[in-house]
Enzyme design. Structure first.
Site, PDB file in Angstrom:
ATOM      1  N   CYS A 184       7.949   1.165  12.056  1.00 31.11           N
ATOM      2  CA  CYS A 184       7.086   0.155  11.425  1.00 31.11           C
ATOM      3  C   CYS A 184       7.748  -1.213  11.330  1.00 31.11           C
ATOM      4  O   CYS A 184       7.074  -2.231  11.272  1.00 31.11           O
ATOM      5  CB  CYS A 184       6.719   0.565  10.002  1.00 31.11           C
ATOM      6  SG  CYS A 184       6.560   2.313   9.746  1.00 31.11           S
ATOM      7  N   ARG A 228      -6.750   4.581   9.744  1.00 29.99           N
ATOM      8  CA  ARG A 228      -6.598   3.159  10.103  1.00 29.99           C
ATOM      9  C   ARG A 228      -7.083   2.824  11.519  1.00 29.99           C
ATOM     10  O   ARG A 228      -7.193   1.653  11.866  1.00 29.99           O
ATOM     11  CB  ARG A 228      -5.130   2.766   9.993  1.00 29.99           C
ATOM     12  CG  ARG A 228      -4.505   2.988   8.614  1.00 29.99           C
ATOM     13  CD  ARG A 228      -4.989   1.958   7.615  1.00 29.99           C
ATOM     14  NE  ARG A 228      -4.364   2.165   6.321  1.00 29.99           N
ATOM     15  CZ  ARG A 228      -3.158   1.696   6.000  1.00 29.99           C
ATOM     16  NH1 ARG A 228      -2.466   0.993   6.876  1.00 29.99           N
ATOM     17  NH2 ARG A 228      -2.660   1.930   4.797  1.00 29.99           N
ATOM     18  N   ARG A 276      -4.449  -5.924   5.207  1.00 27.06           N
ATOM     19  CA  ARG A 276      -3.491  -6.178   6.291  1.00 27.06           C
ATOM     20  C   ARG A 276      -4.121  -6.878   7.497  1.00 27.06           C
ATOM     21  O   ARG A 276      -3.408  -7.250   8.430  1.00 27.06           O
ATOM     22  CB  ARG A 276      -2.824  -4.860   6.723  1.00 27.06           C
ATOM     23  CG  ARG A 276      -2.128  -4.134   5.571  1.00 27.06           C
ATOM     24  CD  ARG A 276      -1.103  -3.152   6.075  1.00 27.06           C
ATOM     25  NE  ARG A 276      -0.095  -3.823   6.877  1.00 27.06           N
ATOM     26  CZ  ARG A 276       0.773  -3.187   7.675  1.00 27.06           C
ATOM     27  NH1 ARG A 276       0.745  -1.896   7.762  1.00 27.06           N
ATOM     28  NH2 ARG A 276       1.660  -3.871   8.379  1.00 27.06           N
ATOM     29  N   LEU A 336       0.832  -1.206   0.000  1.00 28.72           N
ATOM     30  CA  LEU A 336       0.000   0.000   0.000  1.00 28.72           C
ATOM     31  C   LEU A 336       0.863   1.251   0.000  1.00 28.72           C
ATOM     32  O   LEU A 336       1.944   1.266   0.579  1.00 28.72           O
ATOM     33  CB  LEU A 336      -0.886   0.013   1.255  1.00 28.72           C
ATOM     34  CG  LEU A 336      -1.869  -1.144   1.412  1.00 28.72           C
ATOM     35  CD1 LEU A 336      -2.526  -1.079   2.782  1.00 28.72           C
ATOM     36  CD2 LEU A 336      -2.915  -1.102   0.299  1.00 28.72           C
ATOM     37  N   HIS A 365      -0.070   7.494   9.786  1.00 29.46           N
ATOM     38  CA  HIS A 365      -0.192   7.112  11.191  1.00 29.46           C
ATOM     39  C   HIS A 365       0.260   8.252  12.108  1.00 29.46           C
ATOM     40  O   HIS A 365       1.098   9.073  11.717  1.00 29.46           O
ATOM     41  CB  HIS A 365       0.717   5.907  11.491  1.00 29.46           C
ATOM     42  CG  HIS A 365       0.232   4.602  10.963  1.00 29.46           C
ATOM     43  ND1 HIS A 365       1.029   3.760  10.217  1.00 29.46           N
ATOM     44  CD2 HIS A 365      -0.960   3.971  11.078  1.00 29.46           C
ATOM     45  CE1 HIS A 365       0.347   2.670   9.899  1.00 29.46           C
ATOM     46  NE2 HIS A 365      -0.865   2.777  10.409  1.00 29.46           N
TER      47      HIS A 365
END
Ligand code: CIR
Length: 264
Positions: free
Chosen positions: A255, A137, A90, A23, A168
């Site tokens: 991440c 998200r 995900r 993504l 994020h």
């Protein structure tokens, strides 16, 4: 020892060849797997340099974004919380992490509501509280479930906002020490870090905000010299890690790992 910056363990996952289908908010070209793997190797070697045990999981071809393990779980001293990623492609990554967490933790609990979504990239754990950014998200139901799960463990959750257009919450900030946060100006201007010492990344170097403090080191993406110099001048031992390929998929230092100290 401070649980927010000292860790005995990390979990990483090798990037899969399917990473080219990962993504991304803006398409700037596909990542080069070999270069990403080389950066990943340096990242893992740097974590190990601090004395930590790094568990390297094998690639998952069915999940193009699975190298970004942070989004699958939140690891706290008392137990691990399995996330429910808000990106449909995900969602299944979280279940893949469960057996590895169960091998290390007595308590593994899960975000389970069908309408609850939350990704680890939206969660900043500091010594005094857990900040969770609502984002594309992570929704209110996910934050409420997380709060109900970790409050009995003695944690305080505070909901904050992720800047518009930013993937994020932690895309734009990271913890440098128990009192110090590195942040973009667009995030720190919201006032969410009142009570912390804030170091702003240099103007135009917003992509440098996602670093990790891991034991004695601060790992940051290479290519942001003004922010690197600011962090080093503040007394931190900085290591620059190539991040050009992960950056194509909006990924950064945090991440790529789960960082924790499992209960004795
Ligand atoms: C995604 O869009 O989910 C991935 N391409 C990037 C995830 C980055 N993860 C993180 O910031 N914790």
């Amino acid at each position: 020892m401070s649980f927010s910056i000292h860790f005995t363990h990390a979990i990483t996952r090798r990037p899969a060849a399917s990473i080219v289908r990962g993504l991304r908010a803006v398409d700037t070209g596909n990542p080069d797997l070999a270069l990403m793997q080389a950066h990943h190797d340096t990242y893992i070697a740097t974590l190990r340099e601090t004395g930590a045990t790094v568990i390297e999981l094998p690639p998952l071809e069915n999940f193009p974004d699975s190298v970004f393990v942070e989004d699958t779980a939140l690891c706290l001293p008392q137990g691990a919380v399995v996330m429910r990623p808000g990106a449909p492609s995900r969602l299944g990554e979280a279940a893949e992490m469960v057996p590895h967490l169960r091998a290390l933790y007595g308590q593994v609990v899960e975000i389970s509501g069908a309408g609850s979504f939350i990704e680890g990239g939206d969660i900043l754990v500091t010594e005094r509280e857990i900040l969770v950014g609502r984002s594309a998200r992570t929704n209110g139901a996910g934050i409420a479930e997380l709060t109900a799960l970790v409050t009995p463990w003695g944690h305080t959750v505070r909901e904050v906002h992720t800047p518009p257009g930013v993937l994020h919450f932690k895309t734009d900030c990271s913890l440098l020490d128990v009192d110090t946060v590195l942040s973009t100006r667009r995030l720190s201007a919201s006032g969410c870090f009142a009570g912390y010492r804030v170091i702003d990344v240099a103007e135009g170097e917003e992509a440098a905000a996602n670093t990790i403090r891991f034991n004695g080191l601060v790992l940051m993406p290479a290519g942001f010299p003004r922010t690197r110099d600011t962090i080093a001048a503040a007394g931190f031992d900085v290591r620059e890690i190539g991040n050009s390929e992960c950056a194509k998929l909006d990924g950064g230092m945090s991440c790529l790992s789960l960082r924790f100290t499992p209960p004795a």
